[in-house]
Design a protein around this motif. Structure first.
Motif, short mmCIF file in Angstrom:
data_model
loop_
_atom_site.label_atom_id
_atom_site.label_comp_id
_atom_site.label_asym_id
_atom_site.label_seq_id
_atom_site.Cartn_x
_atom_site.Cartn_y
_atom_site.Cartn_z
N SER A 117 7.37 48.87 35.85
CA SER A 117 7.70 48.19 37.10
C SER A 117 6.28 48.15 38.00
O SER A 117 5.09 48.73 37.37
CB SER A 117 8.53 48.99 38.15
N PHE A 119 3.60 48.04 41.46
CA PHE A 119 3.25 48.32 42.90
C PHE A 119 2.07 47.59 43.38
O PHE A 119 1.02 47.62 42.67
CB PHE A 119 3.15 49.73 43.30
N ARG A 123 -2.37 41.00 48.09
CA ARG A 123 -1.36 40.02 48.00
C ARG A 123 -1.58 39.03 46.75
O ARG A 123 -0.69 38.32 46.34
CB ARG A 123 -1.07 39.31 49.32
N ARG A 126 0.43 39.14 43.56
CA ARG A 126 2.04 39.12 43.65
C ARG A 126 2.60 38.00 42.96
O ARG A 126 3.24 37.98 42.10
CB ARG A 126 2.35 39.08 45.07
N SER A 138 8.04 46.88 42.41
CA SER A 138 9.10 47.45 43.07
C SER A 138 8.50 47.97 44.36
O SER A 138 9.13 48.73 45.23
CB SER A 138 9.23 48.75 42.22
N GLY A 139 7.47 47.45 44.85
CA GLY A 139 6.93 47.64 46.30
C GLY A 139 5.50 47.40 46.40
O GLY A 139 4.82 46.63 45.46
N GLN A 140 5.04 47.20 47.63
CA GLN A 140 3.80 46.85 47.88
C GLN A 140 3.12 47.25 49.22
O GLN A 140 3.93 47.76 49.86
CB GLN A 140 3.55 45.16 47.86
N HIS A 141 1.88 47.34 49.11
CA HIS A 141 1.17 47.83 50.35
C HIS A 141 0.46 46.61 50.99
O HIS A 141 -0.47 46.07 50.36
CB HIS A 141 0.44 49.08 50.08
N ASP A 142 0.66 46.68 52.15
CA ASP A 142 0.25 45.30 52.81
C ASP A 142 -1.38 45.48 53.30
O ASP A 142 -1.59 46.47 54.09
CB ASP A 142 1.03 44.78 54.06
N GLU A 160 3.01 56.91 49.30
CA GLU A 160 4.22 56.24 48.87
C GLU A 160 4.42 56.35 47.44
O GLU A 160 5.54 56.73 47.06
CB GLU A 160 4.03 54.76 49.29
N ARG A 164 7.59 58.51 45.47
CA ARG A 164 8.65 58.02 44.52
C ARG A 164 8.50 58.59 43.13
O ARG A 164 9.61 58.82 42.39
CB ARG A 164 8.39 56.57 44.48
N GLU A 169 11.37 58.56 40.23
CA GLU A 169 11.72 57.00 39.99
C GLU A 169 10.68 56.76 38.81
O GLU A 169 11.05 55.65 38.08
CB GLU A 169 11.16 56.15 40.93
#
Lengths: 295, 86
Positions: A117, A119, A123, A126, A138-142, A160, A164, A169
């Motif tokens: 997965s 992270f 951007r 993505r 499964s996730g992102q940091h802006d 973060e 997890r 996870e």
């Protein structure tokens, strides 16, 4: 054949594009210097920290009760790849290269039957990853609000990821970023950060520090347990800094190329424009002369 | 007596690198002073103040540090802190 007016307009538009790319190149050059010195300022810390972690890791025996950040979860089935890319484009192949490295690593892991997965930090990686590996993000940091990566950003990402990891996870965490070699060379890199795998360089350096009789307070394991989470944050921070420098380097090169291409294009269009102008004048002259002769 | 090589580094930059007389470091298990020739030693830090004595008897420079660790080796004292403010 385009009309004279159309050519003139075309030249004008290429010229203004050239102005923009030139300006972007200068801005990138200025920011590159900042980013580069930031990246260099960050190196001693991360270097020292990974040295120490490596030398400590060499001293304790890794067993089931040792910290999971170093001993692993006992499985390597689920992998998380933290992909650090940039927020902006117009930097040549910078993001493409990172994504390509990630893709290669991910394909290899999936080929071995592992779960992968992602992270996302920054951007730009993505859309591509979403298309290539649907449903695996499964996730992102802006990071769109940040101008320069700060340690706080890295800590946010790290905590973060750690949270997890602690929840079980995933078992292995990789970090993909672009290593800043020089302005012209950025090397997309995928490193394993959890569990800690001492690199060859630090493993070679470890015996020298380990040979001295060092007194530890509290004890090795407690120190290690304290340092490992920090190490994760620092590695991410370093990746962000290297990325930042690499991004501006890449952008500078890309914009330099664009400026030069625009220059070539203006030359070509100008020649075409002048030829047509001349042809028009000649035709006009021929018409006048033949008109005069007819009288 | 020779001076102690002292480095204070945060992830963002090198805050200080100097030859000093003595540094008092807030370790997790208590403050300790380091002078040149100290035995190899390593500890984690608690949040607190680092006191740097440039020369013997000088007024110490105080630097607030948080999180990290200190290492004393042949090369002197290295403090890696997450935050450091003078």
């Amino acid at each position: 054949m385009a009309s004279l007016k159309a050519l003139k307009l075309r030249i004008g538009s290429v010229k203004s594009t050239q102005k923009i790319t030139k300006a972007m190149k200068m801005v990138a050059a200025a920011k590159l210097r900042r980013a580069q010195s930031n990246a260099e300022a960050g190196r001693p810390y991360s270097q020292r920290l990974s040295d120490v972690v490596a030398s400590l890791a060499g001293r304790i025996t890794i067993g089931p009760e040792s910290p999971r950040l170093i001993g692993g979860t006992g499985s390597d089935q689920r992998h998380l790849i933290v992909v650090a890319a940039s927020d902006r484009g117009l930097a040549g192949a910078f993001n493409t290269n990172i994504v390509r490295a990630v893709r290669r690593a991910a394909d290899e892991l999936i080929g071995q039957g592992k779960d992968v997965s992602f992270f996302i930090v920054g951007r730009k990686s993505r859309p591509v990853l979403q298309r290539l590996f649907p449903g695996r993000i499964s996730g992102q940091h802006d990071t769109s609000e940040m101008k320069n990566p700060t340690y706080a950003d890295a800590q946010a990402v790290a905590s973060e990821v750690m949270r997890r990891f602690e929840n079980g996870e995933f078992d292995v965490v990789h970090l993909a970023y672009s290593n800043f070699r020089s302005v012209l060379a950025q090397e997309p890199t995928v490193d394993q950060i959890i569990p800690v795998r001492p690199s060859a360089a630090t493993a070679a350096a470890a015996p020298t520090t380990a040979s001295a009789v060092v007194e530890y307070e509290p004890d090795e394991e407690a120190i290690l347990a304290d340092l490992l989470p920090r190490n994760v944050a620092v590695q991410i921070y370093r990746a962000l800094l290297e990325n930042q420098a690499g991004f501006y380097g890449s952008q500078m090169t890309a914009m330099d190329n664009a400026t030069r291409n625009a220059g070539d294009m203006i030359n070509r269009l100008s020649i075409q424009y002048n030829r047509q102008r001349q042809a028009a004048i000649t035709t006009e002259l021929v018409e006048i002369i033949s008109g005069a002769e007819a009288l | 007596m020779a001076d102690l090589r002292f480095e204070l580094v945060t992830p963002e930059r090198q805050v200080m690198a100097a030859d000093v007389h003595m540094v008092v470091v807030p370790g997790t298990e208590g403050e300790f002073g380091v002078m040149a020739g100290h035995a190899p030693f390593m500890t984690t830090l608690r949040d607190g103040e680092l006191a740097v004595y440039r020369t013997a008897g000088a007024t110490p420079e105080r630097i607030t540090v948080g999180g990290g660790f200190a290492e004393v080796g042949d090369r002197g004292l290295t403090v890696l802190a997450e935050r450091a403010e003078a």
